[in-house]
Scaffold this motif. Structure first.
Motif, short mmCIF file in Angstrom:
data_model
loop_
_atom_site.label_atom_id
_atom_site.label_comp_id
_atom_site.label_asym_id
_atom_site.label_seq_id
_atom_site.Cartn_x
_atom_site.Cartn_y
_atom_site.Cartn_z
N MET A 34 0.63 -1.18 -0.02
CA MET A 34 -0.13 0.00 0.03
C MET A 34 0.89 1.08 0.10
N ALA A 35 2.07 1.12 0.50
CA ALA A 35 2.96 2.30 0.83
C ALA A 35 3.13 3.23 -0.68
N PRO A 36 3.29 2.62 -1.74
CA PRO A 36 3.79 3.29 -2.92
C PRO A 36 2.72 4.36 -3.34
N PHE A 37 1.21 4.17 -3.15
CA PHE A 37 0.25 5.20 -3.31
C PHE A 37 -0.16 5.96 -2.11
N LEU A 38 0.49 5.77 -0.84
CA LEU A 38 0.29 6.41 0.20
C LEU A 38 1.53 7.58 0.46
N PHE A 39 2.54 7.14 0.17
CA PHE A 39 3.61 8.16 0.65
C PHE A 39 3.91 9.32 -0.59
N PRO A 40 3.76 10.46 -0.10
CA PRO A 40 3.91 11.63 -1.02
C PRO A 40 5.30 11.64 -1.68
N VAL A 41 5.35 12.15 -2.94
CA VAL A 41 6.56 11.90 -3.65
C VAL A 41 7.47 12.84 -3.28
N SER A 42 7.26 13.73 -2.80
CA SER A 42 8.63 15.00 -2.13
C SER A 42 8.76 14.51 -0.79
N ALA A 43 8.32 13.48 -0.09
CA ALA A 43 8.69 13.44 1.17
C ALA A 43 9.91 12.78 1.71
N GLU A 44 10.65 12.78 2.46
CA GLU A 44 12.04 12.35 2.78
C GLU A 44 11.81 10.81 2.96
N ARG A 45 12.66 9.83 2.69
CA ARG A 45 12.45 8.53 2.74
C ARG A 45 13.68 7.90 3.57
N ALA A 46 14.50 8.70 4.15
CA ALA A 46 15.76 8.25 4.83
C ALA A 46 15.52 7.24 6.02
N ALA A 47 14.17 7.72 6.65
CA ALA A 47 13.86 7.05 7.97
C ALA A 47 13.06 5.67 7.80
N LEU A 48 12.96 5.35 6.37
CA LEU A 48 12.13 4.16 5.94
C LEU A 48 13.00 2.90 5.99
N PRO A 49 12.44 1.70 6.28
CA PRO A 49 13.15 0.55 6.12
C PRO A 49 13.63 0.46 4.67
N GLU A 50 15.01 -0.02 4.60
CA GLU A 50 15.51 0.18 3.17
C GLU A 50 15.01 -0.57 2.16
N ASP A 51 14.48 -1.60 2.46
CA ASP A 51 13.49 -2.37 1.29
C ASP A 51 12.57 -1.68 1.03
N VAL A 52 11.73 -0.92 1.83
CA VAL A 52 10.46 -0.25 1.75
C VAL A 52 10.72 1.10 0.81
N ALA A 53 11.86 1.54 1.22
CA ALA A 53 12.46 2.92 0.34
C ALA A 53 12.95 2.53 -0.93
N ALA A 54 13.52 1.33 -1.19
CA ALA A 54 13.84 0.89 -2.49
C ALA A 54 12.56 0.75 -3.18
N ALA A 55 11.61 -0.09 -2.77
CA ALA A 55 10.62 -0.21 -3.39
C ALA A 55 9.69 1.11 -3.75
N LEU A 56 9.63 1.99 -2.97
CA LEU A 56 8.97 3.32 -3.23
C LEU A 56 9.66 4.02 -4.52
N ALA A 57 11.00 3.97 -4.44
CA ALA A 57 11.72 4.72 -5.46
C ALA A 57 11.42 3.77 -6.63
N ALA A 58 11.50 2.40 -6.79
CA ALA A 58 11.43 1.70 -7.98
C ALA A 58 9.94 2.07 -8.41
N ASP A 59 8.75 1.99 -7.61
CA ASP A 59 7.63 2.13 -8.10
C ASP A 59 6.97 3.45 -8.32
N GLY A 60 7.85 4.60 -8.14
CA GLY A 60 7.41 5.76 -8.25
C GLY A 60 6.23 6.40 -7.27
N ALA A 61 6.67 6.00 -6.22
CA ALA A 61 5.67 6.39 -4.93
C ALA A 61 5.00 7.79 -5.01
N ALA A 62 3.75 8.02 -5.04
CA ALA A 62 3.08 9.08 -5.03
C ALA A 62 1.81 9.08 -4.13
#
Length: 276
Positions: free
Chosen positions: A130-158
């Protein structure tokens, strides 16, 4: 649906309407094999070709799944037993399809509100889906788990613009907060950071209220945090955290096909009673 896909979109729509009533939901739950077949038909990657203006002829099976999950029997059939995690995983994968997403989130909402389904949902890692369509595109991802942050980057989270999906997703999180395992899972998958970023851009008051109920529970860790949120009241047989979230509900009635009003023949008569 039994190997004849020519009218599959009409069959799916009829099933969606039949399962808006408790009797229809109970009938769909009676035959476990058929219910699992319907789920398998919905999630299959080899979909029937578009027809009669429907790009996805099996779209309405998502409403069938959501409607069936309004009943405890249906939730146990889909998310219980040895196949529960596999079923939840199959549903979660459909979240990538924007057209199917509203119905899939509605079904997951019904499952998340039932603590007996939490093990299957956690095993399916539904929050990460669910996170890829709940996380704002401009939000900072540094505090997210590494695999979640990587998935958001790959899926173009917005953050999705669909308010219905956002609200149902917020209720999914609130539902998972009903159990200690659910809360621990959400914390481990970066839900605190996702909620914080999402809340700053959420315009809908009901959705913000749901997030505001979940956030304090997830922000604290340790024994005290696990004891404080639990309430002795129940909703649908599940523990309630803080204010009781909405009860499990059946899915919405599918909209009537606009073409049905101008056509001729048996199909027009079949849908004459469907509300707009």
């Amino acid at each position: 649906l039994e190997g004849r896909s020519g009218l599959v979109h009409w069959y799916a729509m009829l099933l969606a309407n039949l399962t808006t009533s408790p009797k229809g939901q109970e009938a769909a739950c009676t035959d476990d094999a058929m219910l699992r077949f319907l789920l398998a038909a919905f999630v299959t990657k080899q979909r029937p070709p578009p027809r009669d203006g429907y790009d996805d002829p099996l779209l309405f099976l998502g409403k069938v799944v959501g409607n069936v999950c309004a009943l405890e029997l249906g939730r146990r059939a889909l998310a219980g037993g040895d196949q529960g995690t596999a079923s939840a995983t199959a549903l979660a994968k459909e979240l990538k399809d924007r057209a199917r997403r509203p119905d899939v989130v509605a079904a997951l909402r019904n499952l998340c509100l039932d603590v007996e389904c939490h093990a299957a949902l956690i095993g399916a890692d539904v929050f990460a889906a669910m996170a890829p369509f709940l996380f704002p595109v401009s939000a900072e991802r540094a505090a997210l788990p590494e695999d979640v942050a990587a998935a958001l980057a790959a899926d173009g989270a917005a953050l999705t613009g669909d308010g219905t999906v956002r609200f149902a997703s917020a209720i999914c999180i609130l539902g998972l907060c009903r159990s200690a395992d659910g809360r621990a899972y959400l914390r481990s998958r970066g839900a605190v950071e996702v909620i914080r970023a999402w809340r700053s851009e959420e315009a809908d008051e009901e959705t913000r209220n749901a997030l505001d109920t979940s956030a304090p529970t997830l922000a604290e860790e340790g024994p005290a945090a696990e004891e404080a949120p639990e309430d002795t009241s129940t909703a649908g047989g599940a523990q309630v955290v803080g204010d009781a979230p909405p009860r499990v509900t059946q899915g919405p009635l599918p909209a009537r096909d606009p073409a049905a009003g101008s056509g001729e023949g048996e199909l027009v008569e079949l849908f004459a009673g469907i509300e707009d």
